[in-house]
Design an enzyme around this catalytic site. Structure first.
Site, PDB file in Angstrom:
ATOM      1  N   GLY A 135       0.832  -1.191   0.000  1.00 33.16           N
ATOM      2  CA  GLY A 135       0.000   0.000   0.000  1.00 33.16           C
ATOM      3  C   GLY A 135       0.871   1.247   0.000  1.00 33.16           C
ATOM      4  N   CYS A 136       0.277   2.370  -0.350  1.00 31.74           N
ATOM      5  CA  CYS A 136       1.053   3.608  -0.465  1.00 31.74           C
ATOM      6  C   CYS A 136       1.551   4.075   0.910  1.00 31.74           C
ATOM      7  CB  CYS A 136       0.243   4.689  -1.168  1.00 31.74           C
ATOM      8  SG  CYS A 136      -1.463   4.842  -0.608  1.00 31.74           S
TER       9      CYS A 136
END
Ligand SMILES: NC(=O)c1ccc[n+]([C@@H]2O[C@H](COP(=O)([O-])OP(=O)(O)OC[C@H]3O[C@@H](n4cnc5c(N)ncnc54)[C@H](OP(=O)(O)O)[C@@H]3O)[C@@H](O)[C@H]2O)c1
Length: 326
Positions: A135-136
């Site tokens: 995920g970012c």
């Protein structure tokens, strides 16, 4: 002309599922500029066309109609919950897959899937058939924490506090009232408050994997910019660390996509680039020893499409940096 043709037919056909979303469109652009990849097709909910370089027309079709067996690598930038079944079908069709959704990441319940935080997982990613792209927010926070996690320097029983802000593309392209210009512009707010964001499970799973009992509390914020994440992580450490920067410099020496900075990073340092820029300092005036780590990434590049290309490069035995903006 002949050389160009020879190169083109030797390129590796790849595909992007969800190629019209923010993460998927970033991937399509990167593939277009990649020296070894060629975009065979992309998917969206409705059929259409993308324009590639050299006036190419790339077919876009619903994922149900996609010729998954025509791509050697399939990137899935489909939403969570939708992605996993298409990852499985692409695998059955013989493609290698990089999944950008949360479906196969640590904390999701899926087991045995390499977690493609590239700098920490090269050996697992190299030669893997399927990789869960991080995920970012976890990319920003875990790259900030890794030198402490690896060395077991976090105080026993500590709570790591990660506070991060993201530009609006982090929320995807589907329209929502709270993402409209008038709601976002000239404003700043927290969301997912209460340690309830989807990325908490992924962050906590990765902290636990390093054998520490540390807890982690994560609070995301929405920034009125299109792209970029800035994360501030406060970490209690077991013993005072006089020169923390030396540890980060040691771990990230020679890393093409990690910059250990002498000043706190800003979004401008990283937007448009596949890099993580990290700064660390000692928390002065605190009763117990703690470090403050600040990290910045472009959520669509190092936080999504760029890191996905980095992983695909490794999976195929190509130069890890191929096609990536530094
Ligand atoms: N945005 C980021 O910064 C970021 C960072 C890291 C990871 N990711 C992950 O990447 C994935 C995509 O995120 P995003 O922000 O790019 O989302 P997005 O902008 O909403 O794009 C979603 C894509 O999937 C397609 N799609 C939506 N629902 C679908 C369905 N039910 N069946 C088939 N296709 C469907 C959309 O097609 P239409 O265009 O036709 O709607 C679009 O191409 C997510 O899993 C996300 O967690 C995103």
């Amino acid at each position: 002309v002949h050389n160009y043709y020879a190169l083109s037919v030797n390129k590796i056909p790849v595909a992007v599922l969800g190629g019209t979303g923010y993460a998927g469109a970033t991937l399509c652009e990167l593939i277009d500029r990649h020296p070894a990849f060629e975009l065979a097709f992309a998917t969206a909910r409705t059929a259409g066309e993308l324009r590639g370089g050299d006036a190419q027309r790339i077919p876009v079709m619903p994922v149900e109609d996609a010729p998954l067996d025509s791509a050697q690598v399939v990137f899935s930038a489909l939403p969570h919950g939708v992605s996993a079944q298409w990852v499985a079908r692409a695998r059955t069709a013989g493609a290698r897959v990089v999944d950008l959704s949360a479906d196969l990441r640590p904390g999701s319940g899926a087991v045995g899937i390499p977690y493609g935080l590239t700098e920490l997982a090269r050996d697992e990613v190299r030669g893997a058939d399927v990789v869960a792209n991080p995920g970012c927010y976890p990319t920003a926070v875990l790259l900030a924490l890794a030198p402490l996690l690896r060395r077991g320097l976090i105080a026993p029983g500590a709570t790591i506090a990660a506070t991060a802000a993201s530009g609006v593309t982090g929320a995807g392209a589907s329209p929502k009232k709270e993402l409209m210009f008038a709601e976002v512009a000239d404003n700043y707010r927290a969301y997912g408050v209460g340690n309830a964001h989807r990325h908490v499970a992924e962050l906590q799973a990765m902290v636990a994997r390093h054998g520490t009992d540390a807890d982690l509390v994560f609070t995301p914020h929405l920034l009125p910019v299109a792209r970029g994440i800035l994360a501030t992580t406060v970490v209690p450490v077991a013993e005072p660390i006089r020169d923390p920067v030396a540890l980060w410099r040691e771990d990230y020496a020679g890393e093409p996509f990690i910059e250990v900075a002498n000043e706190p990073p800003a979004l401008r340092d990283v937007v448009g680039r596949n890099v993580a820029r990290v700064f660390v300092t000692v928390a002065a005036n605190a009763k117990r020893p703690a470090l403050i780590v600040i990290s910045a990434i472009d959520n669509l590049l190092k936080g999504a499409g760029g890191q996905a290309i980095q992983n695909a490069n490794l999976m195929l035995g190509l130069d890890e940096c191929a096609g990536l903006p530094r």
